[in-house]
Structure formats: C-alpha cells, structure tokens
Design an enzyme around this catalytic site. Structure first.
Site, short mmCIF file in Angstrom:
data_model
loop_
_atom_site.label_atom_id
_atom_site.label_comp_id
_atom_site.label_asym_id
_atom_site.label_seq_id
_atom_site.Cartn_x
_atom_site.Cartn_y
_atom_site.Cartn_z
N ARG A 61 46.13 38.09 48.71
CA ARG A 61 45.09 37.50 49.14
C ARG A 61 44.35 36.49 50.01
O ARG A 61 43.99 35.93 50.71
CB ARG A 61 44.57 37.27 47.44
CG ARG A 61 44.48 38.40 46.80
CD ARG A 61 43.60 38.39 45.13
NE ARG A 61 45.27 36.97 44.40
CZ ARG A 61 46.11 37.97 44.15
NH1 ARG A 61 46.33 39.34 43.89
NH2 ARG A 61 47.16 37.68 42.94
N GLU A 98 55.32 33.81 38.75
CA GLU A 98 54.09 33.21 36.72
C GLU A 98 54.56 34.27 35.95
O GLU A 98 55.49 34.15 35.23
CB GLU A 98 52.82 32.79 37.21
CG GLU A 98 52.46 32.51 35.49
CD GLU A 98 50.96 32.80 35.94
OE1 GLU A 98 50.27 32.40 36.76
OE2 GLU A 98 50.15 32.29 34.98
P1 AMP Z 1 53.15 31.42 42.46
O1 AMP Z 1 54.48 31.59 42.65
O2 AMP Z 1 53.66 31.45 40.86
O3 AMP Z 1 52.43 29.84 42.52
O4 AMP Z 1 52.43 32.04 42.01
C1 AMP Z 1 51.34 32.31 43.18
C2 AMP Z 1 51.36 33.68 44.13
O5 AMP Z 1 51.26 34.61 42.74
C3 AMP Z 1 49.53 33.17 44.67
O6 AMP Z 1 50.32 34.69 45.55
C4 AMP Z 1 48.62 34.42 43.54
O7 AMP Z 1 48.17 35.36 44.51
C5 AMP Z 1 49.56 34.53 42.68
N1 AMP Z 1 49.06 34.74 41.59
C6 AMP Z 1 49.99 33.56 40.02
N2 AMP Z 1 49.11 34.15 38.88
C7 AMP Z 1 47.82 33.89 39.37
C8 AMP Z 1 46.65 34.52 38.58
N3 AMP Z 1 46.79 34.44 36.91
N4 AMP Z 1 45.85 34.70 39.32
C9 AMP Z 1 45.93 35.28 39.90
N5 AMP Z 1 46.74 35.80 41.39
C10 AMP Z 1 47.65 34.58 40.43
#
Ligand code: AMP
Length: 173
Positions: A61, A98
C-alpha cells in the site's frame, strides 16, 4: 478537501488479517479520484522544494501513495519489498509487525551516498516496518529526509521507534 472527508472514507475491518486487529482499509480513498488526489497532495505538500531526491515506499500500500508523491516531487522511486521479490542484489532488514514478523529488502543501488530520501507508507502502527526501512536507507548511505504516513495508530506508539526523525502523520486513529 477536508481531512474529515479522508478520515471518514477509511473503512475499519475488524479481525483482519487476524482476530483482534482492526484493519484500516484505504481502498475507499483510492477508488474516489478526489480523495486519492487529496491524500497524495497532503503527503506531498510539506516536502515541495526540500531537495528530496528519492521517495522510498513499502510494499504494497505504500507504493500507491509513494509513487504519487514521487511524481509530484519529481523524485525517483524506491520500492521496498518483501524478502525474495526484488530481482537484483538486495540488503535486508527483519522487523516485528503488529501481527507477525517479516523481512524487507531494498536493492543495493537504490540509494546513492547523500541522497535525501523521503519514506512513505499508508499507516504507522508499531513502527517496526518503518524502523527497518530507515535502517536500510542509512546503511546504503542515504539521508532520511522524513517519514510520512497517511494514518497513525497512536495507541501503538510507533513514532517512538522513529525518535530523532522528522515523522509526520495526517489521520490519527
Ligand atoms: P508497523 O510495522 O507495526 O508499524 O506496521 C505498519 C505496516 O503494517 C504498514 O505497512 C501497514 O500497511 C501495515 N499495518 C499494520 N497494522 C495495520 C492496520 N491495523 N491496518 C492496516 N494496515 C496495517
């Protein structure tokens, strides 16, 4: 275009991709030309004339917004992809999500020493993904100009992992 309209267009999908995660679905923004343009404009504006040479964005995305921002800034584009997807020699960085963990990769010649690189993704959650990316940009000799995300999940405190960088997010959830 007000930020409220962009915010209202984000669709919460509970329990995707697994139980307990509320997925922020940005496809309603993408399918509306005015909203899509507004999102790209929003993420571009503060970087105009700032000497950004390249925009790096994260599969998948992040590519959607990152290419738009790169085009607006007349900058090059660097795809950061999941392990095993890039055809040429790549450096890799592993990180926690996450949900789950993963390894990202970037071509070794994607960044030249001293390039000002803007990092773009759709959403900042725990910050692990972005932290891995800034690490790779710097490993290749690039300067992280800033890191911008359309959405921030404030409660996950991802920006703490990016302390010391210019981090900007537009919609807070
Ligand atoms: P993080 O490494 O935890 O900051 O996760 C960020 C990445 O995971 C990004 O590329 C987001 O597109 C995706 N992502 C994580 N959590 C979500 C969520 N709740 N909704 C949509 N995309 C998420």
């Amino acid at each position: 275009m007000s930020l409220d309209k962009l915010t209202a267009a984000i669709r919460d999908v509970p329990d995707f991709p697994k139980e307990g995660i509320v997925f922020k679905d940005i496809t309603p923004i993408l399918s509306d030309p005015a909203l899509f343009r507004a999102a790209v404009d929003l993420m571009t504006e503060r970087h105009r004339g700032a000497g950004v040479i390249k925009v790096a964005a994260i599969e998948a995305r992040g590519f959607i917004f990152g290419t738009g921002v790169a085009r607006e800034l007349d900058a090059g584009f660097i795809p950061i992809r999941k392990q095993g997807k890039l055809p040429y020699k790549a450096i890799e960085a592993s990180y926690d999500l996450e949900y789950g963990s993963a390894t990202l990769a970037m071509h070794i010649d994607a960044v030249q020493k001293g390039d000002r690189v803007l990092l773009i993704d759709d959403l900042l959650a725990t910050g692990g993904t972005a932290q891995a990316c800034v690490g790779m940009i710097e490993e290749l000799g690039g300067i992280v100009h800033a890191a911008d995300f359309l959405i921030e999940l404030d409660f996950l405190k991802g920006r703490e992992k990016l302390a010391g960088y210019d981090v900007h997010t537009y919609i807070h959830c």
